[in-house]
Design a protein around this motif. Structure first.
Motif, short mmCIF file in Angstrom:
data_model
loop_
_atom_site.label_atom_id
_atom_site.label_comp_id
_atom_site.label_asym_id
_atom_site.label_seq_id
_atom_site.Cartn_x
_atom_site.Cartn_y
_atom_site.Cartn_z
N MET A 12 34.31 -1.01 -22.24
CA MET A 12 35.38 -2.01 -22.21
C MET A 12 36.67 -1.34 -21.77
N ALA A 13 37.44 -2.02 -20.92
CA ALA A 13 38.73 -1.46 -20.50
C ALA A 13 39.68 -2.57 -20.13
N GLY A 14 40.95 -2.39 -20.45
CA GLY A 14 42.01 -3.28 -20.01
C GLY A 14 42.59 -2.79 -18.69
N GLY A 15 43.06 -3.72 -17.86
CA GLY A 15 43.64 -3.32 -16.59
C GLY A 15 44.20 -4.51 -15.84
N ALA A 16 44.84 -4.24 -14.71
CA ALA A 16 45.40 -5.29 -13.85
C ALA A 16 44.41 -5.58 -12.73
N TYR A 17 43.45 -6.46 -13.01
CA TYR A 17 42.38 -6.75 -12.06
C TYR A 17 42.49 -8.15 -11.46
N ALA A 18 43.41 -8.96 -11.94
CA ALA A 18 43.53 -10.34 -11.45
C ALA A 18 44.88 -10.57 -10.79
N ALA A 19 45.94 -10.68 -11.60
CA ALA A 19 47.26 -10.98 -11.04
C ALA A 19 47.99 -9.74 -10.54
N ASN A 20 47.51 -8.55 -10.90
CA ASN A 20 48.06 -7.27 -10.45
C ASN A 20 49.41 -6.90 -11.06
N ASP A 21 50.03 -7.81 -11.83
CA ASP A 21 51.37 -7.51 -12.30
C ASP A 21 51.39 -6.92 -13.70
N ARG A 22 50.38 -7.22 -14.52
CA ARG A 22 50.30 -6.68 -15.87
C ARG A 22 48.87 -6.28 -16.16
N ALA A 23 48.72 -5.23 -16.98
CA ALA A 23 47.38 -4.79 -17.36
C ALA A 23 46.90 -5.63 -18.55
N ASN A 24 46.71 -6.93 -18.30
CA ASN A 24 46.31 -7.83 -19.38
C ASN A 24 44.97 -8.50 -19.12
N ASP A 25 44.16 -7.88 -18.26
CA ASP A 25 42.80 -8.35 -18.05
C ASP A 25 41.84 -7.38 -18.76
N VAL A 26 40.67 -7.86 -19.10
CA VAL A 26 39.66 -7.02 -19.74
C VAL A 26 38.38 -7.08 -18.91
N ILE A 27 37.82 -5.92 -18.62
CA ILE A 27 36.58 -5.85 -17.86
C ILE A 27 35.50 -5.23 -18.74
N ILE A 28 34.30 -5.82 -18.71
CA ILE A 28 33.21 -5.38 -19.58
C ILE A 28 31.90 -5.36 -18.80
N PRO A 29 31.24 -4.21 -18.66
CA PRO A 29 29.84 -4.19 -18.22
C PRO A 29 28.93 -4.37 -19.43
N TRP A 30 27.89 -5.21 -19.26
CA TRP A 30 27.02 -5.57 -20.38
C TRP A 30 25.68 -4.83 -20.30
N ALA A 31 24.98 -4.84 -21.40
CA ALA A 31 23.69 -4.16 -21.49
C ALA A 31 22.64 -4.77 -20.56
N ASN A 32 22.84 -6.05 -20.15
CA ASN A 32 21.87 -6.70 -19.26
C ASN A 32 22.19 -6.48 -17.79
N GLY A 33 23.22 -5.69 -17.48
CA GLY A 33 23.55 -5.38 -16.10
C GLY A 33 24.58 -6.27 -15.47
N SER A 34 25.06 -7.29 -16.17
CA SER A 34 26.13 -8.14 -15.65
C SER A 34 27.49 -7.51 -15.97
N VAL A 35 28.53 -8.00 -15.30
CA VAL A 35 29.89 -7.52 -15.53
C VAL A 35 30.81 -8.73 -15.64
N SER A 36 31.62 -8.77 -16.69
CA SER A 36 32.55 -9.88 -16.91
C SER A 36 33.99 -9.41 -16.80
#
Length: 536
Positions: free
Chosen positions: A494-518
């Motif tokens: 799990m990690a927080g970062g600026a992956y959507a709006a690019n202006d704040r690191a307030n998104d969360v990205i998660i790779p799951w045990a089944n191989g998907s990524v949210s």
């Protein structure tokens, strides 16, 4: 722009195989009025048969991607360039590398996905299988200058052929340009025109013997084309610029590559601006992944505004060990991206023997500025369970390190670049609380807009908690964002970062045990919101 003309007078170069065409040939009509191409010449040019109803031209820019005009797939090509992303409405077959359409050289593949560009007449079309043995054309990075000569290729009509057998080409001169369009005319006006079936065809220059794609055919007056109005004398055409879409093309090409990664094997991830960029810029954050075979990969953030596609390229930073060998990255226990000033970010790694290493800068070429924060085989740091770096103190130029320990302590180490992790500088936030031994993943982030960063914790039972505005004085409240026994028990990392709006690191990205990524964009004090599956 180049002035407004009546829509009824401005003809598209899409070839529609209606009743009249059917009387002449049962096959899709195939070119730029000009000389026929030699066998194997301009092999990157693609002919598109769209449901047996239309014929267009395109260019291979990747073994599995063709770029062409969006209007080829529009419901009313003469009136609109709007196309829905996804599978084309009509079965579409691309033929690439076949100079002579009566032959069988080259390759064919169905088009299974369309990715349109919102601001111009361009679409990327994904092939069901990669093309082999044909070199894709490079997308130019320099704009065409007024007066420059470009070569155009196409499978459309000629002056005297409704359905020519061969690819044709001709030279055109750039007469005017704006940010999205080129106005072009034949270098030899009497013998060059863009006709029906040429829509989406490439306009390119040759540099050091290699073609560079500059634009795509969009619309034309079609004077001199077979079947055109005999009274029409205008041969100018409008082409859509792609030289300033280089990064977008790269982003689109990379999507299936990112999705194909074995995400169920991701063990650690770290966010940061490793390859350039900054908060508020046009690019998403980068991400470093350590896999279970000890390979380490850097994913470069894209400039795509669509949060479903946050990455544009990847770089291998460490190879997995060869049979019978070992690598240092087999011993990495925790990693976190960190800012040490200087514009780009680095990494902190805690190794199995207790060594704590700071890399002041990480980029596509590897790890730089190695600095030992704690020596190997010490008696303290083997007990660290989780680490994350963020702005938790008054120093807003460099990051601080927050650590959870196996005895339930939580410590904060301000300004690790200057102070390191010495005991004299650390702040004890939690003193031996057994609850914290269950912190499975932790991440810093700017979720609540407070002066200092927040902390997101995923516990071993699947519960997730957000602690707003953590600082040297400790925690200041908490928000439960996932209940016990939630699906979050399946997180690999799990990690927080600026992956959507690019202006704040307030998104969360998660790779799951089944191989998907949210991706959870815009997490705030109320908890997580929309979930976007960036890998299904």
């Amino acid at each position: 722009m180049f002035g407004t003309k009546p829509r009824s007078a401005w003809l598209t170069g899409v070839l529609t195989t209606g009743i009249a065409a059917g009387l002449l040939t049962a096959a899709p009509a195939h070119a730029v009025v000009g000389p026929a191409a030699k066998d194997g010449e301009y092999a990157f040019t693609a002919q598109l048969d769209i449901g047996g109803q239309r014929s267009c031209t395109g260019a291979l820019v990747d073994p599995q991607w063709v770029i062409t005009a969006a209007r080829c797939f529009a419901d009313r090509p003469d009136q609109s360039t709007e196309v829905e992303p996804g599978a084309p409405k009509l079965k579409t077959v691309a033929t690439i590398g076949r100079t002579d359409m009566s032959g069988d050289e080259g390759q064919t593949a169905d088009i299974v996905e369309l990715v349109p560009r919102a601001d111009r007449d361009v679409v990327m079309a994904r092939l069901a299988k990669p093309v082999t043995g044909i070199t894709p054309v490079t997308v130019a990075t320099n704009a065409a200058a007024q007066g420059e000569t470009l070569r155009v290729t196409g499978y459309g009509r000629t002056e005297d052929e409704w359905a020519p057998e061969r690819l044709h080409s001709a030279e055109f001169t750039v007469k005017a340009a704006d940010t999205t369009l080129l106005k072009i005319g034949g270098a030899d006006p009497a013998n060059a025109a863009i006709c029906a079936g040429d829509t989406g065809g490439p306009a390119f220059r040759t540099v050091s013997g290699r073609p560079e794609l500059v634009a795509l055919n969009s619309t034309s007056w079609q004077a001199g084309c077979f079947g055109a109005d005999a009274a029409e004398t205008r041969r100018d055409a409008t082409s859509t610029r792609v030289d300033n879409l280089n990064l977008w093309v790269q982003n689109v090409r990379y999507r299936p590559v990112f999705a194909a990664a074995p995400w169920e094997k991701a063990t650690h991830i770290a966010s940061g601006y490793f390859t350039g960029g900054s908060a508020g810029g046009s690019r998403h954050m980068d991400m470093i992944v350590r896999w279970n075979d000890a390979e380490v990969t850097l994913y470069q953030g894209s400039d795509d505004k669509d949060p479903r596609h946050p990455f544009a390229a990847e770089y291998q930073l460490a190879e997995p060990p060869k049979p019978g060998k070992t690598t240092i990255w087999q011993h990495a226990k925790q990693i976190t991206g960190a800012s040490f000033g200087g514009g780009t970010d680095g990494l902190v790694v805690r190794w199995g023997d207790g060594e704590l290493t700071q890399y002041t800068h990480v980029d596509a070429k590897g790890f730089h500025g190695e600095k030992m924060l704690a020596k190997a085989k010490n008696t303290l740091w083997p007990h660290a369970q989780q680490i994350t770096a963020g702005r938790y103190s008054a120093n807003q130029q460099r990051d601080d390190l927050l650590v959870t320990w196996d005895d339930g302590r939580v410590t904060l180490h301000p300004d690790i670049d200057t102070n390191g992790v010495a005991d004299k500088a650390q702040k004890v936030i939690v003193n031996k609380n057994t609850t914290w031994t269950h912190a499975t993943h932790i991440s810093a982030g700017e979720f609540t807009g407070t002066k200092t960063m927040d902390l997101l914790v995923r516990w071993s039972d699947g519960e997730a908690t957000l602690y707003p505005g953590v600082d040297t004085a400790g925690f200041h409240g908490e928000t439960n964002v996932r209940p016990k026994k939630s699906y979050w028990t399946n997180t690999n990392a799990m990690a927080g970062g600026a992956y959507a709006a690019n202006d704040r690191a307030n998104d969360v990205i998660i790779p799951w045990a089944n191989g998907s990524v949210s991706l959870y964009p815009g997490v705030d004090a109320s908890g997580t919101h929309e979930e976007i599956k960036i890998v299904n």
